[in-house]
Design a protein around this motif. Structure first.
Motif, PDB file in Angstrom:
ATOM      1  N   ASN A  77       1.551   3.947  -3.049  1.00  0.00           N
ATOM      2  CA  ASN A  77       0.185   3.480  -3.017  1.00  0.00           C
ATOM      3  C   ASN A  77       0.141   2.349  -2.915  1.00  0.00           C
ATOM      4  OD1 ASN A  77      -0.700   5.974  -3.119  1.00  0.00           O
ATOM      5  ND2 ASN A  77      -0.930   6.222  -5.282  1.00  0.00           N
ATOM      6  N   ALA A  78       0.908   1.549  -3.634  1.00  0.00           N
ATOM      7  CA  ALA A  78       0.920  -0.064  -3.719  1.00  0.00           C
ATOM      8  C   ALA A  78       0.829  -0.720  -2.520  1.00  0.00           C
ATOM      9  CB  ALA A  78       1.891  -0.597  -4.734  1.00  0.00           C
ATOM     10  N   VAL A  79       1.850  -0.160  -1.511  1.00  0.00           N
ATOM     11  CA  VAL A  79       1.999  -0.660  -0.354  1.00  0.00           C
ATOM     12  C   VAL A  79       0.666  -0.363   0.538  1.00  0.00           C
ATOM     13  CG1 VAL A  79       3.353  -0.659   1.879  1.00  0.00           C
ATOM     14  CG2 VAL A  79       4.705  -0.792  -0.227  1.00  0.00           C
ATOM     15  N   LYS A  80       0.405   0.932   0.461  1.00  0.00           N
ATOM     16  CA  LYS A  80      -0.727   1.666   1.219  1.00  0.00           C
ATOM     17  C   LYS A  80      -2.059   0.718   0.893  1.00  0.00           C
ATOM     18  CE  LYS A  80      -1.502   5.808   0.347  1.00  0.00           C
ATOM     19  NZ  LYS A  80      -1.581   7.373   0.424  1.00  0.00           N
ATOM     20  N   TYR A  81      -2.196   0.353  -0.253  1.00  0.00           N
ATOM     21  CA  TYR A  81      -3.564  -0.232  -0.596  1.00  0.00           C
ATOM     22  C   TYR A  81      -3.347  -1.781  -0.730  1.00  0.00           C
ATOM     23  CZ  TYR A  81      -4.776   4.647  -1.215  1.00  0.00           C
ATOM     24  OH  TYR A  81      -5.006   5.992  -1.081  1.00  0.00           O
ATOM     25  N   GLN A  88       3.023  -3.200  -9.465  1.00  0.00           N
ATOM     26  CA  GLN A  88       1.826  -4.003  -9.527  1.00  0.00           C
ATOM     27  C   GLN A  88       1.615  -4.491  -7.846  1.00  0.00           C
ATOM     28  OE1 GLN A  88       2.036  -7.262 -11.841  1.00  0.00           O
ATOM     29  NE2 GLN A  88      -0.108  -7.648 -11.870  1.00  0.00           N
ATOM     30  N   ASP A  89       0.478  -4.432  -7.406  1.00  0.00           N
ATOM     31  CA  ASP A  89       0.222  -4.835  -6.121  1.00  0.00           C
ATOM     32  C   ASP A  89      -1.083  -5.797  -6.164  1.00  0.00           C
ATOM     33  OD1 ASP A  89      -2.626  -3.672  -5.588  1.00  0.00           O
ATOM     34  OD2 ASP A  89      -1.507  -1.800  -5.848  1.00  0.00           O
ATOM     35  N   GLN A  90      -1.298  -6.440  -5.195  1.00  0.00           N
ATOM     36  CA  GLN A  90      -2.320  -7.453  -4.926  1.00  0.00           C
ATOM     37  C   GLN A  90      -3.372  -6.968  -3.945  1.00  0.00           C
ATOM     38  OE1 GLN A  90       0.174 -10.699  -3.441  1.00  0.00           O
ATOM     39  NE2 GLN A  90       0.723 -11.406  -5.765  1.00  0.00           N
ATOM     40  N   ILE A 150      -6.172  -3.720  -2.591  1.00  0.00           N
ATOM     41  CA  ILE A 150      -7.757  -3.728  -2.895  1.00  0.00           C
ATOM     42  C   ILE A 150      -8.479  -3.540  -4.178  1.00  0.00           C
ATOM     43  CG2 ILE A 150      -7.951  -2.985  -0.318  1.00  0.00           C
ATOM     44  CD1 ILE A 150      -8.476  -0.248  -1.309  1.00  0.00           C
ATOM     45  N   GLY A 151      -7.508  -3.200  -5.076  1.00  0.00           N
ATOM     46  CA  GLY A 151      -7.999  -2.512  -6.419  1.00  0.00           C
ATOM     47  C   GLY A 151      -8.744  -1.432  -6.494  1.00  0.00           C
ATOM     48  N   ILE A 152      -9.011  -1.061  -7.494  1.00  0.00           N
ATOM     49  CA  ILE A 152      -9.835   0.216  -7.752  1.00  0.00           C
ATOM     50  C   ILE A 152     -11.011   0.061  -8.534  1.00  0.00           C
ATOM     51  CG2 ILE A 152      -9.545   2.564  -8.733  1.00  0.00           C
ATOM     52  CD1 ILE A 152      -6.644   2.115  -8.890  1.00  0.00           C
ATOM     53  N   LYS A 153     -12.336   0.623  -8.378  1.00  0.00           N
ATOM     54  CA  LYS A 153     -13.405   0.324  -8.920  1.00  0.00           C
ATOM     55  C   LYS A 153     -13.493   0.877 -10.287  1.00  0.00           C
ATOM     56  CE  LYS A 153     -16.440   1.864  -6.306  1.00  0.00           C
ATOM     57  NZ  LYS A 153     -17.821   2.270  -5.374  1.00  0.00           N
ATOM     58  N   PHE A 200      -6.727  15.618  -5.318  1.00  0.00           N
ATOM     59  CA  PHE A 200      -7.790  15.469  -3.912  1.00  0.00           C
ATOM     60  C   PHE A 200      -8.884  14.473  -4.094  1.00  0.00           C
ATOM     61  CE2 PHE A 200      -6.058  19.872  -3.134  1.00  0.00           C
ATOM     62  CZ  PHE A 200      -5.489  19.620  -1.679  1.00  0.00           C
ATOM     63  N   TYR A 201      -8.621  13.650  -5.327  1.00  0.00           N
ATOM     64  CA  TYR A 201      -9.661  12.614  -5.552  1.00  0.00           C
ATOM     65  C   TYR A 201      -9.310  11.380  -4.793  1.00  0.00           C
ATOM     66  CZ  TYR A 201     -13.328   9.494  -7.229  1.00  0.00           C
ATOM     67  OH  TYR A 201     -14.151   8.506  -7.353  1.00  0.00           O
ATOM     68  N   ARG A 202     -10.206  10.906  -3.888  1.00  0.00           N
ATOM     69  CA  ARG A 202      -9.648   9.615  -3.046  1.00  0.00           C
ATOM     70  C   ARG A 202     -11.049   8.634  -3.494  1.00  0.00           C
ATOM     71  NH1 ARG A 202      -7.588   9.316   2.286  1.00  0.00           N
ATOM     72  NH2 ARG A 202      -6.156   7.668   1.267  1.00  0.00           N
ATOM     73  N   ALA A 203     -10.856   7.671  -3.835  1.00  0.00           N
ATOM     74  CA  ALA A 203     -11.841   6.666  -4.092  1.00  0.00           C
ATOM     75  C   ALA A 203     -12.546   6.236  -2.554  1.00  0.00           C
ATOM     76  CB  ALA A 203     -11.375   5.393  -4.603  1.00  0.00           C
ATOM     77  N   ASP A 204     -13.889   6.151  -2.471  1.00  0.00           N
ATOM     78  CA  ASP A 204     -14.374   5.961  -1.271  1.00  0.00           C
ATOM     79  C   ASP A 204     -13.866   4.930  -0.381  1.00  0.00           C
ATOM     80  OD1 ASP A 204     -16.406   7.703  -1.752  1.00  0.00           O
ATOM     81  OD2 ASP A 204     -17.666   6.569  -2.383  1.00  0.00           O
ATOM     82  N   GLY A 264      -5.094  12.388  -1.608  1.00  0.00           N
ATOM     83  CA  GLY A 264      -5.488  12.252  -3.105  1.00  0.00           C
ATOM     84  C   GLY A 264      -4.643  13.167  -3.921  1.00  0.00           C
ATOM     85  N   LEU A 265      -3.459  13.359  -3.582  1.00  0.00           N
ATOM     86  CA  LEU A 265      -2.478  14.117  -4.382  1.00  0.00           C
ATOM     87  C   LEU A 265      -1.400  13.420  -5.361  1.00  0.00           C
ATOM     88  CD1 LEU A 265      -2.029  17.423  -1.991  1.00  0.00           C
ATOM     89  CD2 LEU A 265      -3.421  17.249  -4.073  1.00  0.00           C
ATOM     90  N   GLY A 266      -0.934  12.436  -4.578  1.00  0.00           N
ATOM     91  CA  GLY A 266      -0.110  11.656  -5.160  1.00  0.00           C
ATOM     92  C   GLY A 266      -0.094  11.249  -6.692  1.00  0.00           C
ATOM     93  N   LEU A 267      -1.335  10.734  -6.895  1.00  0.00           N
ATOM     94  CA  LEU A 267      -1.522  10.283  -8.472  1.00  0.00           C
ATOM     95  C   LEU A 267      -1.447  11.696  -9.439  1.00  0.00           C
ATOM     96  CD1 LEU A 267      -3.704   7.240  -8.540  1.00  0.00           C
ATOM     97  CD2 LEU A 267      -1.362   7.349  -8.753  1.00  0.00           C
ATOM     98  N   SER A 268      -1.925  12.626  -8.839  1.00  0.00           N
ATOM     99  CA  SER A 268      -2.004  14.072  -9.715  1.00  0.00           C
ATOM    100  C   SER A 268      -0.452  14.430  -9.878  1.00  0.00           C
ATOM    101  CB  SER A 268      -2.934  15.142  -9.111  1.00  0.00           C
ATOM    102  OG  SER A 268      -2.358  15.976  -8.806  1.00  0.00           O
ATOM    103  N   LEU A 307      -2.486  -2.677 -11.313  1.00  0.00           N
ATOM    104  CA  LEU A 307      -1.052  -2.393 -12.093  1.00  0.00           C
ATOM    105  C   LEU A 307      -1.053  -1.087 -12.606  1.00  0.00           C
ATOM    106  CD1 LEU A 307       1.478  -3.691 -13.393  1.00  0.00           C
ATOM    107  CD2 LEU A 307      -0.016  -4.326 -15.298  1.00  0.00           C
ATOM    108  N   PHE A 308       0.230  -0.447 -12.168  1.00  0.00           N
ATOM    109  CA  PHE A 308       0.033   1.147 -12.827  1.00  0.00           C
ATOM    110  C   PHE A 308       1.176   1.035 -13.778  1.00  0.00           C
ATOM    111  CE2 PHE A 308      -2.362   2.221  -9.246  1.00  0.00           C
ATOM    112  CZ  PHE A 308      -3.105   3.513  -9.829  1.00  0.00           C
ATOM    113  N   ARG A 309       1.040   1.367 -15.041  1.00  0.00           N
ATOM    114  CA  ARG A 309       2.236   1.550 -16.100  1.00  0.00           C
ATOM    115  C   ARG A 309       2.433   2.765 -16.706  1.00  0.00           C
ATOM    116  NH1 ARG A 309      -0.095  -2.141 -19.587  1.00  0.00           N
ATOM    117  NH2 ARG A 309       0.886  -3.916 -18.505  1.00  0.00           N
TER     118      ARG A 309
END
Ligand code: ADP
Length: 353
Positions: free
Chosen positions: A259-263, A286-288, A290-293, A304-308, A320-324, A348-350
Protein backbone atom coordinates in the motif's frame (compact mmCIF):
# COMPACT_ATOMS: atom_id res chain seq x y z
CA UNK A 1 -35.61 -10.51 7.62
CA UNK A 2 -38.43 -13.08 7.58
CA UNK A 3 -36.13 -16.03 8.23
CA UNK A 4 -34.80 -14.43 11.41
CA UNK A 5 -38.24 -13.34 12.58
CA UNK A 6 -39.55 -16.89 12.32
CA UNK A 7 -36.37 -18.24 13.96
CA UNK A 8 -36.94 -15.73 16.76
CA UNK A 9 -40.52 -16.95 17.29
CA UNK A 10 -39.37 -20.58 17.26
CA UNK A 11 -36.62 -19.90 19.75
CA UNK A 12 -39.10 -18.04 21.98
CA UNK A 13 -41.47 -21.03 21.76
CA UNK A 14 -38.67 -23.36 22.84
CA UNK A 15 -37.75 -21.11 25.77
CA UNK A 16 -41.43 -21.02 26.77
CA UNK A 17 -41.85 -24.77 26.45
CA UNK A 18 -38.86 -25.29 28.71
CA UNK A 19 -39.88 -22.75 31.35
CA UNK A 20 -43.55 -23.78 31.39
CA UNK A 21 -42.71 -27.49 31.67
CA UNK A 22 -40.60 -26.75 34.72
CA UNK A 23 -43.13 -24.33 36.18
CA UNK A 24 -46.14 -26.64 35.66
CA UNK A 25 -44.29 -29.65 37.02
CA UNK A 26 -43.27 -27.62 40.04
CA UNK A 27 -46.86 -26.38 40.54
CA UNK A 28 -48.26 -29.92 40.26
CA UNK A 29 -45.84 -31.19 42.90
CA UNK A 30 -46.63 -28.21 45.11
CA UNK A 31 -50.38 -28.73 44.75
CA UNK A 32 -50.08 -32.43 45.50
CA UNK A 33 -48.01 -31.72 48.62
CA UNK A 34 -50.36 -28.98 49.86
CA UNK A 35 -53.34 -31.28 49.29
CA UNK A 36 -51.67 -34.08 51.24
CA UNK A 37 -50.66 -31.77 54.08
CA UNK A 38 -54.15 -30.25 54.39
CA UNK A 39 -55.72 -33.69 54.49
CA UNK A 40 -53.26 -34.89 57.06
CA UNK A 41 -53.77 -31.76 59.15
CA UNK A 42 -57.54 -32.08 59.09
CA UNK A 43 -57.34 -35.75 59.96
CA UNK A 44 -54.97 -35.17 62.86
CA UNK A 45 -57.15 -32.37 64.11
CA UNK A 46 -60.26 -34.57 63.98
CA UNK A 47 -58.65 -37.47 65.78
CA UNK A 48 -57.24 -35.22 68.46
CA UNK A 49 -60.71 -33.83 69.09
CA UNK A 50 -62.34 -37.27 69.52
CA UNK A 51 -63.13 -38.55 73.00
CA UNK A 52 -61.46 -41.94 73.42
CA UNK A 53 -64.72 -43.88 73.38
CA UNK A 54 -65.57 -42.44 69.99
CA UNK A 55 -62.23 -43.16 68.45
CA UNK A 56 -63.56 -46.30 66.75
CA UNK A 57 -66.20 -44.09 65.16
CA UNK A 58 -63.46 -42.37 63.30
CA UNK A 59 -63.19 -45.22 60.84
CA UNK A 60 -66.89 -44.98 60.18
CA UNK A 61 -66.96 -41.28 59.79
CA UNK A 62 -64.65 -41.06 56.79
CA UNK A 63 -63.82 -43.00 53.77
CA UNK A 64 -60.04 -42.87 53.74
CA UNK A 65 -57.71 -43.88 50.90
CA UNK A 66 -54.59 -46.02 51.29
CA UNK A 67 -52.53 -42.92 52.13
CA UNK A 68 -54.92 -41.97 54.89
CA UNK A 69 -56.40 -39.10 52.89
CA UNK A 70 -60.05 -38.34 53.59
CA UNK A 71 -62.06 -39.10 50.50
CA UNK A 72 -65.56 -38.51 51.72
CA UNK A 73 -67.70 -37.90 54.73
CA UNK A 74 -69.85 -40.97 55.54
CA UNK A 75 -72.22 -40.61 58.39
CA UNK A 76 -73.85 -38.02 60.53
CA UNK A 77 -71.21 -36.03 62.35
CA UNK A 78 -70.28 -36.97 65.87
CA UNK A 79 -69.12 -34.28 68.24
CA UNK A 80 -65.49 -33.41 67.68
CA UNK A 81 -65.31 -35.10 64.30
CA UNK A 82 -65.01 -32.63 61.43
CA UNK A 83 -68.34 -31.93 59.97
CA UNK A 84 -69.25 -31.37 56.35
CA UNK A 85 -68.41 -27.70 56.88
CA UNK A 86 -64.77 -28.55 57.64
CA UNK A 87 -64.54 -30.61 54.49
CA UNK A 88 -66.04 -27.78 52.53
CA UNK A 89 -63.45 -25.41 53.92
CA UNK A 90 -60.80 -27.93 52.86
CA UNK A 91 -62.23 -28.05 49.34
CA UNK A 92 -62.36 -24.27 49.22
CA UNK A 93 -58.73 -23.91 50.33
CA UNK A 94 -57.67 -26.44 47.69
CA UNK A 95 -59.64 -24.61 45.04
CA UNK A 96 -57.98 -21.33 46.01
CA UNK A 97 -54.53 -22.87 45.94
CA UNK A 98 -55.30 -24.27 42.49
CA UNK A 99 -56.42 -20.88 41.22
CA UNK A 100 -53.40 -19.19 42.75
CA UNK A 101 -51.05 -21.65 41.10
CA UNK A 102 -52.84 -21.19 37.79
CA UNK A 103 -52.54 -17.43 38.11
CA UNK A 104 -48.84 -17.67 38.98
CA UNK A 105 -48.30 -19.90 35.94
CA UNK A 106 -50.13 -17.44 33.70
CA UNK A 107 -47.93 -14.62 34.98
CA UNK A 108 -44.80 -16.76 34.41
CA UNK A 109 -46.05 -17.57 30.89
CA UNK A 110 -46.61 -13.91 30.13
CA UNK A 111 -43.29 -12.75 31.59
CA UNK A 112 -41.25 -15.52 30.03
CA UNK A 113 -42.85 -14.93 26.62
CA UNK A 114 -41.62 -11.33 26.76
CA UNK A 115 -38.21 -12.20 28.17
CA UNK A 116 -37.86 -15.14 25.75
CA UNK A 117 -38.65 -12.97 22.74
CA UNK A 118 -36.13 -10.37 23.91
CA UNK A 119 -33.42 -12.97 24.59
CA UNK A 120 -34.08 -14.76 21.29
CA UNK A 121 -33.53 -11.43 19.54
CA UNK A 122 -30.29 -10.92 21.45
CA UNK A 123 -29.09 -14.44 20.62
CA UNK A 124 -29.92 -14.15 16.95
CA UNK A 125 -28.77 -10.61 16.24
CA UNK A 126 -25.00 -11.38 15.92
CA UNK A 127 -25.86 -14.30 13.63
CA UNK A 128 -28.12 -12.06 11.59
CA UNK A 129 -25.35 -9.50 11.29
CA UNK A 130 -22.88 -12.19 10.25
CA UNK A 131 -25.23 -13.47 7.55
CA UNK A 132 -25.79 -9.89 6.33
CA UNK A 133 -22.02 -9.31 6.20
CA UNK A 134 -21.54 -12.57 4.37
CA UNK A 135 -24.20 -11.64 1.80
CA UNK A 136 -22.71 -8.21 1.26
CA UNK A 137 -19.28 -9.78 0.97
CA UNK A 138 -20.42 -12.25 -1.70
CA UNK A 139 -22.15 -9.46 -3.61
CA UNK A 140 -19.02 -7.26 -3.45
CA UNK A 141 -16.67 -10.09 -4.38
CA UNK A 142 -18.80 -11.13 -7.36
CA UNK A 143 -19.03 -7.53 -8.45
CA UNK A 144 -15.24 -7.18 -8.33
CA UNK A 145 -14.80 -10.42 -10.28
CA UNK A 146 -17.36 -9.41 -12.88
CA UNK A 147 -15.46 -6.28 -13.89
CA UNK A 148 -12.31 -8.01 -15.22
CA UNK A 149 -14.42 -10.85 -16.64
CA UNK A 150 -16.57 -8.41 -18.62
CA UNK A 151 -13.46 -6.65 -19.92
CA UNK A 152 -11.95 -9.98 -20.91
CA UNK A 153 -15.09 -11.07 -22.69
CA UNK A 154 -15.57 -7.88 -24.67
CA UNK A 155 -11.91 -7.81 -25.76
CA UNK A 156 -12.15 -11.38 -26.99
CA UNK A 157 -15.47 -10.73 -28.76
CA UNK A 158 -14.09 -7.67 -30.57
CA UNK A 159 -11.01 -9.65 -31.62
CA UNK A 160 -13.13 -12.53 -32.91
CA UNK A 161 -15.19 -10.17 -35.06
CA UNK A 162 -11.98 -8.92 -36.68
CA UNK A 163 -11.66 -10.83 -40.01
CA UNK A 164 -7.92 -10.44 -40.26
CA UNK A 165 -6.32 -10.45 -36.86
CA UNK A 166 -2.62 -9.84 -37.26
CA UNK A 167 0.04 -11.40 -35.06
CA UNK A 168 0.82 -8.03 -33.45
CA UNK A 169 -2.81 -7.31 -32.55
CA UNK A 170 -3.22 -10.85 -31.24
CA UNK A 171 -0.24 -10.36 -28.99
CA UNK A 172 -1.60 -7.05 -27.70
CA UNK A 173 -4.93 -8.69 -27.07
CA UNK A 174 -3.33 -11.54 -25.12
CA UNK A 175 -1.28 -9.03 -23.16
CA UNK A 176 -4.41 -7.15 -22.19
CA UNK A 177 -6.19 -10.43 -21.40
CA UNK A 178 -3.31 -11.39 -19.17
CA UNK A 179 -3.71 -8.15 -17.20
CA UNK A 180 -7.36 -8.94 -16.56
CA UNK A 181 -6.43 -12.50 -15.54
CA UNK A 182 -3.82 -11.03 -13.18
CA UNK A 183 -6.49 -8.87 -11.56
CA UNK A 184 -8.73 -11.86 -11.03
CA UNK A 185 -5.86 -13.87 -9.68
CA UNK A 186 -4.95 -11.16 -7.21
CA UNK A 187 -8.58 -10.93 -6.09
CA UNK A 188 -8.82 -14.69 -5.57
CA UNK A 189 -5.54 -14.59 -3.65
CA UNK A 190 -7.03 -11.94 -1.39
CA UNK A 191 -10.18 -13.99 -0.94
CA UNK A 192 -8.15 -17.05 -0.04
CA UNK A 193 -6.10 -15.02 2.44
CA UNK A 194 -9.32 -13.73 3.97
CA UNK A 195 -10.77 -17.19 4.42
CA UNK A 196 -7.49 -18.21 6.03
CA UNK A 197 -7.04 -15.32 8.43
CA UNK A 198 -10.66 -14.48 9.18
CA UNK A 199 -11.65 -18.02 10.08
CA UNK A 200 -11.98 -18.34 13.87
CA UNK A 201 -12.02 -22.12 13.60
CA UNK A 202 -8.52 -22.32 12.17
CA UNK A 203 -5.68 -21.92 14.62
CA UNK A 204 -2.49 -21.05 12.76
CA UNK A 205 0.71 -22.53 14.18
CA UNK A 206 2.66 -20.05 16.31
CA UNK A 207 6.43 -20.04 16.61
CA UNK A 208 9.25 -17.64 17.46
CA UNK A 209 9.41 -15.24 14.53
CA UNK A 210 12.12 -12.74 13.76
CA UNK A 211 10.11 -9.71 12.64
CA UNK A 212 13.12 -8.11 10.94
CA UNK A 213 13.44 -11.23 8.81
CA UNK A 214 9.70 -11.14 8.01
CA UNK A 215 10.05 -7.46 7.04
CA UNK A 216 12.99 -8.25 4.74
CA UNK A 217 10.97 -10.93 2.98
CA UNK A 218 7.99 -8.60 2.62
CA UNK A 219 10.20 -5.84 1.16
CA UNK A 220 11.65 -8.36 -1.26
CA UNK A 221 8.11 -8.99 -2.50
CA UNK A 222 7.31 -5.34 -3.19
CA UNK A 223 10.67 -4.26 -4.54
CA UNK A 224 9.57 -4.60 -8.19
CA UNK A 225 6.53 -2.36 -7.71
CA UNK A 226 8.78 0.11 -5.86
CA UNK A 227 11.38 0.07 -8.62
CA UNK A 228 8.69 0.64 -11.25
CA UNK A 229 7.68 3.84 -9.41
CA UNK A 230 11.24 4.76 -8.47
CA UNK A 231 10.22 4.55 -4.82
CA UNK A 232 13.11 4.03 -2.41
CA UNK A 233 12.59 1.31 0.17
CA UNK A 234 14.37 2.07 3.44
CA UNK A 235 14.67 -0.48 6.22
CA UNK A 236 15.27 0.35 9.86
CA UNK A 237 15.07 -3.08 11.36
CA UNK A 238 16.01 -4.26 14.83
CA UNK A 239 16.17 -8.00 15.34
CA UNK A 240 12.98 -8.43 17.36
CA UNK A 241 11.60 -11.86 18.11
CA UNK A 242 7.98 -12.52 18.93
CA UNK A 243 5.54 -15.43 19.17
CA UNK A 244 3.57 -15.35 15.91
CA UNK A 245 2.75 -17.12 12.70
CA UNK A 246 5.66 -16.46 10.35
CA UNK A 247 3.73 -16.52 7.06
CA UNK A 248 1.05 -14.23 8.49
CA UNK A 249 3.69 -11.69 9.61
CA UNK A 250 5.21 -11.59 6.12
CA UNK A 251 1.72 -11.20 4.64
CA UNK A 252 0.90 -8.36 7.06
CA UNK A 253 4.06 -6.35 6.33
CA UNK A 254 3.67 -7.05 2.60
CA UNK A 255 0.16 -5.58 2.62
CA UNK A 256 1.32 -2.43 4.42
CA UNK A 257 4.47 -2.00 2.33
CA UNK A 258 2.54 -2.69 -0.89
CA UNK A 259 0.00 0.00 0.00
CA UNK A 260 2.77 2.42 0.97
CA UNK A 261 4.35 1.97 -2.46
CA UNK A 262 0.99 2.04 -4.26
CA UNK A 263 -0.09 5.30 -2.63
CA UNK A 264 3.36 6.93 -2.84
CA UNK A 265 4.20 9.60 -5.37
CA UNK A 266 6.74 8.84 -8.05
CA UNK A 267 10.30 8.74 -6.55
CA UNK A 268 8.98 8.82 -2.98
CA UNK A 269 10.34 6.98 0.02
CA UNK A 270 8.89 4.16 2.07
CA UNK A 271 10.39 3.28 5.44
CA UNK A 272 9.77 -0.06 7.16
CA UNK A 273 10.69 -0.19 10.84
CA UNK A 274 10.81 -2.99 13.35
CA UNK A 275 11.71 -2.25 16.97
CA UNK A 276 10.82 -3.05 20.53
CA UNK A 277 9.38 -0.62 23.06
CA UNK A 278 9.18 -1.96 26.61
CA UNK A 279 7.74 -5.42 25.99
CA UNK A 280 5.88 -4.56 22.80
CA UNK A 281 7.11 -5.44 19.34
CA UNK A 282 6.32 -2.64 16.91
CA UNK A 283 6.18 -2.63 13.12
CA UNK A 284 5.88 0.69 11.31
CA UNK A 285 5.41 1.36 7.62
CA UNK A 286 5.67 5.01 6.64
CA UNK A 287 5.24 6.69 3.27
CA UNK A 288 5.23 10.22 1.90
CA UNK A 289 2.33 9.52 -0.43
CA UNK A 290 -1.15 10.87 -0.96
CA UNK A 291 -2.30 10.36 2.66
CA UNK A 292 -5.76 9.46 3.91
CA UNK A 293 -8.59 11.87 4.66
CA UNK A 294 -9.58 11.87 8.34
CA UNK A 295 -13.14 11.00 7.30
CA UNK A 296 -11.90 7.85 5.52
CA UNK A 297 -9.69 6.62 8.36
CA UNK A 298 -12.46 4.85 10.34
CA UNK A 299 -13.44 2.81 7.28
CA UNK A 300 -10.20 1.83 5.56
CA UNK A 301 -9.97 -1.43 7.54
CA UNK A 302 -13.42 -2.52 6.30
CA UNK A 303 -13.74 -5.07 3.55
CA UNK A 304 -13.91 -3.60 0.04
CA UNK A 305 -13.60 -0.05 1.32
CA UNK A 306 -11.51 2.18 -0.91
CA UNK A 307 -11.13 5.87 -0.31
CA UNK A 308 -12.41 8.01 -3.17
CA UNK A 309 -8.91 9.26 -3.90
CA UNK A 310 -7.74 5.75 -4.71
CA UNK A 311 -10.88 4.82 -6.64
CA UNK A 312 -10.76 7.87 -8.84
CA UNK A 313 -7.11 7.41 -9.65
CA UNK A 314 -7.44 4.73 -12.26
CA UNK A 315 -3.81 3.71 -12.06
CA UNK A 316 -4.08 2.64 -8.42
CA UNK A 317 -5.29 -0.93 -8.55
CA UNK A 318 -6.89 -2.57 -5.56
CA UNK A 319 -9.96 -4.17 -4.07
CA UNK A 320 -10.05 -2.66 -0.62
CA UNK A 321 -9.28 -6.02 0.99
CA UNK A 322 -5.64 -5.63 2.01
CA UNK A 323 -6.14 -3.66 5.21
CA UNK A 324 -9.08 -5.81 6.26
CA UNK A 325 -6.81 -8.86 6.02
CA UNK A 326 -4.04 -6.96 7.85
CA UNK A 327 -6.46 -6.15 10.67
CA UNK A 328 -7.53 -9.81 10.92
CA UNK A 329 -3.91 -10.94 11.13
CA UNK A 330 -3.13 -8.38 13.83
CA UNK A 331 -6.23 -9.25 15.89
CA UNK A 332 -5.49 -12.94 15.51
CA UNK A 333 -2.18 -12.23 17.26
CA UNK A 334 -3.85 -10.14 19.96
CA UNK A 335 -2.25 -6.92 18.70
CA UNK A 336 -3.50 -3.57 17.44
CA UNK A 337 -3.10 -1.56 14.25
CA UNK A 338 -3.41 2.22 13.88
CA UNK A 339 -2.77 4.81 11.26
CA UNK A 340 -1.59 8.39 11.41
CA UNK A 341 -2.07 10.19 8.16
CA UNK A 342 -2.21 13.61 6.60
CA UNK A 343 -3.50 14.26 3.11
CA UNK A 344 -0.65 15.17 0.77
CA UNK A 345 2.01 14.35 3.34
CA UNK A 346 1.79 10.62 3.80
CA UNK A 347 0.76 7.88 6.19
CA UNK A 348 2.25 5.91 9.02
CA UNK A 349 0.78 2.50 9.83
CA UNK A 350 1.79 1.17 13.25
CA UNK A 351 1.28 -2.41 14.41
CA UNK A 352 1.78 -3.35 18.08
CA UNK A 353 2.20 -6.98 18.98
P1 ADP B 1 -6.64 -1.32 -1.61
O1 ADP B 1 -5.29 -0.73 -1.39
O2 ADP B 1 -6.62 -2.56 -2.39
O3 ADP B 1 -7.62 -0.34 -2.13
P2 ADP B 1 -6.68 -1.67 1.24
O4 ADP B 1 -7.67 -2.40 2.11
O5 ADP B 1 -5.29 -2.11 1.31
O6 ADP B 1 -7.25 -1.78 -0.22
O7 ADP B 1 -6.78 -0.16 1.61
C1 ADP B 1 -8.03 0.48 1.74
C2 ADP B 1 -7.95 1.93 1.38
O8 ADP B 1 -7.15 2.60 2.36
C3 ADP B 1 -7.27 2.20 0.07
O9 ADP B 1 -8.18 2.14 -0.98
C4 ADP B 1 -6.72 3.59 0.27
O10 ADP B 1 -7.72 4.53 -0.01
C5 ADP B 1 -6.39 3.66 1.75
N1 ADP B 1 -4.97 3.42 2.00
C6 ADP B 1 -4.40 2.30 2.47
N2 ADP B 1 -3.07 2.44 2.66
C7 ADP B 1 -2.78 3.71 2.29
C8 ADP B 1 -1.58 4.50 2.23
N3 ADP B 1 -0.41 3.99 2.61
N4 ADP B 1 -1.68 5.77 1.82
C9 ADP B 1 -2.86 6.26 1.46
N5 ADP B 1 -4.02 5.61 1.48
C10 ADP B 1 -4.00 4.35 1.87
Amino acid sequence: MRLFQSARFKLTAWYLLMIMTISLAFSAILYYRIDAELNRGLQMHSIRMLPPEQLQLYEQQFKVDENGRILEFRQQPVAGIPVQADLMVLQEVKRRVLWLLLLVNLVILWLSAGAGYFLAGKTLSPIEKMVDDQKRFIADASHELRTPLTALRSEIEVALREPKLGGKEAKELLQSNLEEVDKMQSLTNYLLAMSKYENDQVKLPVEKVNLAEAARRAMERVKHQAAAKKVTLVDELQEVETEANGAAMVELITILADNAVKYSHEAGEVVVRVFKKKKTAIIEVQDQGIGIKASDVPYIFNRFYRADSSRSKKQIEGYGLGLSIAKSIVHMHGGSIHVESEVGKGSLFRVKL
